[in-house]
Write an enzyme that holds these catalytic residues in place. Structure first.
Site, PDB file in Angstrom:
ATOM      1  N   LYS A  96     122.662  -9.259  62.269  1.00  0.00           N
ATOM      2  CA  LYS A  96     121.688  -9.009  61.206  1.00  0.00           C
ATOM      3  C   LYS A  96     121.202  -7.563  61.265  1.00  0.00           C
ATOM      4  CE  LYS A  96     117.201 -10.930  59.678  1.00  0.00           C
ATOM      5  NZ  LYS A  96     116.187 -11.955  60.016  1.00  0.00           N
ATOM      6  N   SER A 171     115.616 -14.932  56.142  1.00  0.00           N
ATOM      7  CA  SER A 171     116.028 -13.555  55.929  1.00  0.00           C
ATOM      8  C   SER A 171     117.383 -13.196  56.550  1.00  0.00           C
ATOM      9  CB  SER A 171     114.971 -12.604  56.476  1.00  0.00           C
ATOM     10  OG  SER A 171     114.783 -12.774  57.875  1.00  0.00           O
ATOM     11  N   GLY A 193     109.587 -17.743  60.772  1.00  0.00           N
ATOM     12  CA  GLY A 193     109.219 -18.983  60.083  1.00  0.00           C
ATOM     13  C   GLY A 193     110.370 -19.624  59.348  1.00  0.00           C
ATOM     14  N   GLY A 194     111.597 -19.481  59.882  1.00  0.00           N
ATOM     15  CA  GLY A 194     112.738 -20.125  59.256  1.00  0.00           C
ATOM     16  C   GLY A 194     113.879 -19.189  58.930  1.00  0.00           C
ATOM     17  N   SER A 195     113.819 -17.936  59.349  1.00  0.00           N
ATOM     18  CA  SER A 195     114.786 -16.923  58.903  1.00  0.00           C
ATOM     19  C   SER A 195     116.187 -17.094  59.470  1.00  0.00           C
ATOM     20  CB  SER A 195     114.269 -15.516  59.228  1.00  0.00           C
ATOM     21  OG  SER A 195     113.256 -15.151  58.322  1.00  0.00           O
TER      22      SER A 195
END
Length: 397
Positions: A96, A171, A193-195
């Site tokens: 990433k 993300s 929170g969930g990326s």
């Protein structure tokens, strides 16, 4: 770097490309360990596969031109009878763009950070290089990594590998799109929170967010001023859960993280627990009571419950009461502890999606204007929205 990749990639019509691309993670790992294929050939094939997927989804922001030399160096080391191949020898790794890779850009999709290059690998990348992996590309993110889509004004929009009208999530959306389309086997993303978990679910690959105290935070930049209330954690995405397990086993093979970061727990991969056949008691819920899931999500939970029951595990439904509501509001306060000014300023000069634009404009408003928005939402009967706006932009100030 795209043109470099096109020149160096294997021929996507060749038999070698088809053979290596068709291998499962386990077969590819074993072939590299046995020496039946070289790390260099694998990286060239993976670059070719990534190019095919990038042309379809715009998931890659940069190919790492040193990756072929790294793979070739591993092959040279393997010629020595004294060399013991590490567990993930020669396996390609996508990364990433918001994860630090030495001498490469880490901009979070912000035009103001285009000149920012990291001077060292994150500990996660350093550890995986030691395990034999070869980082070969960086993948796309949403602006400032702050939404569940994958678009920014620097690199453009990444689309879903199966439907260009849809998002791969965020993300770590570039990672998920690339891996789900077989452009990469394994990658590293990051998650508050969930990326990692959201794009993995959206796109159809495996993803894992380790507990924050099991990883180091020292070299991880943050997209919003939220420490220590919320912590960004690096973790893997991959084509299969088995690949995730092997990455985490390599990362936690010793106390590397706790030695380098005293805030990390000195705990290795627990093979005896992982391999245990002991039946478990597992709690589950179909709704947290604050934000109700879609019917398809409830169906997925029920299917998982039925499968686990069939394997002999005890499944216990439960309710968390008011805890989820307090968590949502606490997260909002932590992310926007300055009333949204930090996030708003970070994206002040960026081209944004409507959702991101709304967050930026909220952050610019005065405290009185924000309070009036809370009162208006309450008057309209939108109680949950009023609570979230209040937590994000009023109470936190």
């Amino acid at each position: 770097s795209i043109e470099w990749a096109r020149n160096e990639a294997a021929d996507s019509e060749s038999e070698e490309f088809k053979k290596i691309s068709a291998m499962s993670f386990e077969r590819l790992r074993d072939a590299l360990q046995s020496g039946s294929i070289s790390a260099e050939r694998v990286i060239r094939v993976q670059i070719a596969a990534a190019l095919l997927q990038h042309d379809k989804t715009n998931s890659v922001v940069r190919f790492l031109e040193g990756s072929i030399d790294e793979a070739r160096h591993l092959d040279e080391l393997a010629k020595s009878a004294d060399y013991q191949k590490p567990s993930l020898f020669g396996l390609p790794l996508s990364v990433k763009e918001a994860v630090a890779v030495k001498d490469h850009r880490c901009s979070f999709g912000l035009s103001t950070l285009l000149d920012h290059k990291t001077t060292e690998d994150s500990y996660t990348i350093e550890r995986l290089r030691e395990a034999g992996m070869v980082p070969f590309c960086q993948t796309n993110v949403p602006t400032n990594c702050m939404t569940y889509n994958c678009v920014n004004a620097v690199y453009g929009r990444t689309t879903h590998p199966l439907d260009a009208r849809r998002t791969p999530g965020g993300s770590s959306g570039g990672e998920a799109a690339l891996i789900a389309g077989r452009g990469s086997r394994m990658g590293i993303g990051s998650d508050i929170g969930g990326s990692i978990r959201v794009p993995a679910a959206y796109s159809g690959c495996a993803g894992f967010k380790p507990s924050s105290i099991r990883m180091s935070q020292w070299q991880i930049p943050e997209p919003a001023p939220c420490r220590p209330f919320l912590v960004n954690t690096e973790g893997p995405l991959a084509e299969s859960p088995q690949a995730i397990v092997e990455i985490m086993r390599a990362l936690w093979t010793d106390e590397f993280f706790s030695i380098h970061d005293s805030f990390s727990a000195p705990l290795n991969f627990q093979d005896q627990i992982f391999a245990s056949k002991k039946k478990l008691r597992i709690g589950y819920f179909l709704s947290d009571g604050f934000i109700n899931p879609l019917p398809c999500m409830n169906r997925a939970i029920r299917e998982a419950v039925d499968e686990l029951k069939a394997r002999g595990h005890e499944m216990i439904p439960f309710s968390m009461g008011d805890i989820p509501r307090q968590i949502y509001l606490g997260i909002a306060e932590a992310l926007f502890t300055d009333g949204g000014a930090g996030v708003s300023n970070a994206v002040a000069e960026e081209g944004l999606t409507p959702m991101q634009e709304a967050i930026r404009e909220f952050g610019k408003k005065s405290r009185m204007e924000k309070k009036m928005m809370v009162l208006t939402s309450t008057w309209k009967g939108e109680k949950k929205l009023a609570e979230i706006i209040d937590a994000m932009f009023v109470t936190a100030m």
